[in-house]
Design a protein around this motif. Structure first.
Motif, mmCIF file in Angstrom:
data_model
loop_
_atom_site.group_PDB
_atom_site.id
_atom_site.type_symbol
_atom_site.label_atom_id
_atom_site.label_comp_id
_atom_site.label_asym_id
_atom_site.label_seq_id
_atom_site.Cartn_x
_atom_site.Cartn_y
_atom_site.Cartn_z
ATOM 1 N N THR A 16 3.160 -64.146 -4.295
ATOM 2 C CA THR A 16 4.310 -63.305 -4.389
ATOM 3 C C THR A 16 3.973 -61.961 -5.015
ATOM 4 N N MET A 17 4.319 -60.673 -4.198
ATOM 5 C CA MET A 17 4.122 -59.565 -4.802
ATOM 6 C C MET A 17 5.629 -58.795 -5.344
ATOM 7 N N ILE A 18 6.761 -59.043 -4.529
ATOM 8 C CA ILE A 18 7.841 -58.232 -5.025
ATOM 9 C C ILE A 18 8.919 -58.991 -4.718
ATOM 10 N N ILE A 19 10.196 -59.106 -5.376
ATOM 11 C CA ILE A 19 11.409 -59.775 -5.082
ATOM 12 C C ILE A 19 12.393 -58.714 -5.273
ATOM 13 N N LEU A 20 13.043 -58.145 -4.239
ATOM 14 C CA LEU A 20 13.966 -57.186 -4.109
ATOM 15 C C LEU A 20 15.469 -57.698 -3.641
ATOM 16 N N PRO A 21 16.537 -56.912 -4.655
ATOM 17 C CA PRO A 21 17.860 -57.410 -4.412
ATOM 18 C C PRO A 21 18.170 -56.924 -2.788
ATOM 19 N N PHE A 90 7.480 -58.281 -13.793
ATOM 20 C CA PHE A 90 8.619 -57.601 -14.858
ATOM 21 C C PHE A 90 9.708 -57.067 -13.986
ATOM 22 N N PRO A 91 10.979 -56.690 -14.576
ATOM 23 C CA PRO A 91 11.960 -56.087 -14.016
ATOM 24 C C PRO A 91 11.891 -54.775 -14.053
ATOM 25 N N THR A 92 12.597 -54.231 -13.015
ATOM 26 C CA THR A 92 12.728 -52.780 -13.186
ATOM 27 C C THR A 92 14.046 -52.008 -13.777
ATOM 28 N N THR A 93 14.762 -53.078 -14.030
ATOM 29 C CA THR A 93 16.041 -52.599 -14.651
ATOM 30 C C THR A 93 16.368 -53.776 -15.771
ATOM 31 N N SER A 94 17.296 -53.774 -16.492
ATOM 32 C CA SER A 94 18.080 -54.973 -17.211
ATOM 33 C C SER A 94 18.142 -56.217 -16.065
ATOM 34 N N ALA A 95 17.421 -57.101 -16.548
ATOM 35 C CA ALA A 95 17.464 -58.234 -15.405
ATOM 36 C C ALA A 95 18.794 -58.852 -14.879
ATOM 37 N N GLY A 96 19.855 -58.539 -15.433
ATOM 38 C CA GLY A 96 21.300 -59.005 -15.207
ATOM 39 C C GLY A 96 21.680 -58.022 -14.068
ATOM 40 N N ARG A 97 21.336 -57.019 -13.745
ATOM 41 C CA ARG A 97 21.993 -55.961 -12.603
ATOM 42 C C ARG A 97 21.658 -56.339 -11.531
ATOM 43 N N ASP A 98 22.678 -55.899 -10.616
ATOM 44 C CA ASP A 98 22.557 -56.255 -9.251
ATOM 45 C C ASP A 98 21.300 -55.363 -8.504
ATOM 46 N N ASP A 99 20.889 -54.339 -9.117
ATOM 47 C CA ASP A 99 19.728 -53.618 -8.321
ATOM 48 C C ASP A 99 18.463 -53.933 -9.057
ATOM 49 N N CYS A 100 18.218 -54.870 -9.862
ATOM 50 C CA CYS A 100 16.854 -55.108 -10.445
ATOM 51 C C CYS A 100 15.920 -55.621 -9.509
ATOM 52 N N ILE A 129 5.580 -50.085 -0.454
ATOM 53 C CA ILE A 129 6.783 -49.982 -0.785
ATOM 54 C C ILE A 129 7.343 -49.005 -1.457
ATOM 55 N N LYS A 130 8.331 -48.394 -1.260
ATOM 56 C CA LYS A 130 8.848 -47.212 -2.168
ATOM 57 C C LYS A 130 10.369 -47.854 -2.565
ATOM 58 N N ILE A 131 10.331 -47.351 -3.786
ATOM 59 C CA ILE A 131 11.398 -48.024 -4.659
ATOM 60 C C ILE A 131 12.072 -46.903 -5.467
ATOM 61 N N SER A 132 13.501 -47.098 -5.779
ATOM 62 C CA SER A 132 14.301 -46.203 -6.571
ATOM 63 C C SER A 132 14.137 -46.541 -8.005
ATOM 64 N N VAL A 133 12.851 -46.250 -8.493
ATOM 65 C CA VAL A 133 12.402 -46.293 -9.870
ATOM 66 C C VAL A 133 11.644 -45.183 -10.343
ATOM 67 N N SER A 134 11.951 -44.710 -11.472
ATOM 68 C CA SER A 134 11.176 -43.182 -11.847
ATOM 69 C C SER A 134 9.813 -43.550 -12.075
ATOM 70 N N PHE A 135 8.719 -42.623 -12.059
ATOM 71 C CA PHE A 135 7.561 -43.139 -12.268
ATOM 72 C C PHE A 135 7.214 -43.350 -13.774
ATOM 73 N N SER A 136 8.087 -42.650 -14.562
ATOM 74 C CA SER A 136 7.537 -42.810 -16.049
ATOM 75 C C SER A 136 8.267 -44.387 -16.366
ATOM 76 N N THR A 137 9.230 -44.743 -15.767
ATOM 77 C CA THR A 137 9.856 -45.896 -16.067
ATOM 78 C C THR A 137 9.016 -47.103 -15.673
ATOM 79 N N PHE A 138 8.469 -46.964 -14.483
ATOM 80 C CA PHE A 138 7.414 -47.965 -13.700
ATOM 81 C C PHE A 138 6.134 -48.189 -14.752
#
Length: 211
Positions: A16-21, A90-100, A129-138
């Protein structure tokens, strides 16, 4: 009387590499990329992470608590889905968000800033894969999962030193089976021909900030 077939729940595995909503008319589903496969699940990414933790003998909350104990991280914590095979996520946002998005860093060969608060990830199978997460956050999330791995490894080495014959039945599995180049986080020339762009994932307007 016909019986309804139950949809099998996807189980996270070493490929498994990535799970996208994946937002649909019926709700949030999951789009999963593996090293050699691509799947759609009718369950949410968080549900798949939770059930996978249970499959490997723990609860999701237990994994989060383990991260907090080892690293002190409580906000968007990375987790060890399976310590025996060292599967981290690891999650890119708070795990409960729909865009995580849930990312498995052991398969990342490099990542870099794609501007406009986006990051491009290149995996070991050459897929981008390009995702809508800032480089600093990632980059911060990558640092957190590295710290978790380091702390866990230190605990294991300490245990092996104190009790040298305790792991004969279940020897620890290394993070990777082969040598890997260090992460390249600098700006690089890229071609968009093979880039999967998920940077436009619709965000829930109710989620103005991480919870």
């Amino acid at each position: 009387m016909s019986k309804k077939m139950k949809t099998p729940v996807y189980e996270v595995n070493p490929h498994t590499m990535i799970i996208l909503p994946l937002k649909t008319k019926t709700g949030v589903h999951s789009e999963i990329f593996e090293l050699n496969d691509h799947r759609i699940s009718s369950f949410t990414p968080l549900f798949l992470i939770k059930t996978s933790c249970q499959y490997f003998g723990s609860s999701y909350d237990g994994r989060r608590e383990g991260t907090r104990y080892l690293t002190g991280v409580t906000h968007k914590p990375p987790i060890m889905v399976d310590p025996a095979s060292t599967m981290y996520a690891f999650p890119t946002t708070s795990a409960g968000r729909d865009d995580c998005i849930w990312i498995f860093p052991q398969h990342i060969s490099e990542y870099y800033d794609s501007h406009y608060n986006c990051t491009t990830i290149r995996f070991n199978n050459k897929q981008k894969i390009k995702i809508s997460v800032s480089f600093s956050t990632f980059n911060n999330q990558m640092a957190r999962v590295s710290m978790l791995h380091m702390k866990f490894s230190q605990k294991m080495r300490s245990m092996e030193t104190e009790y040298p014959y305790s792991n004969l039945l279940f020897p620890p599995t290394p993070l990777a089976a082969e040598n890997r180049a260090p992460y390249n986080i600098g700006e690089v020339e890229e071609s968009d021909d093979d880039l999967l762009d998920f940077s436009q994932i619709e965000k829930d307007p109710r989620n103005k900030k991480d919870k």
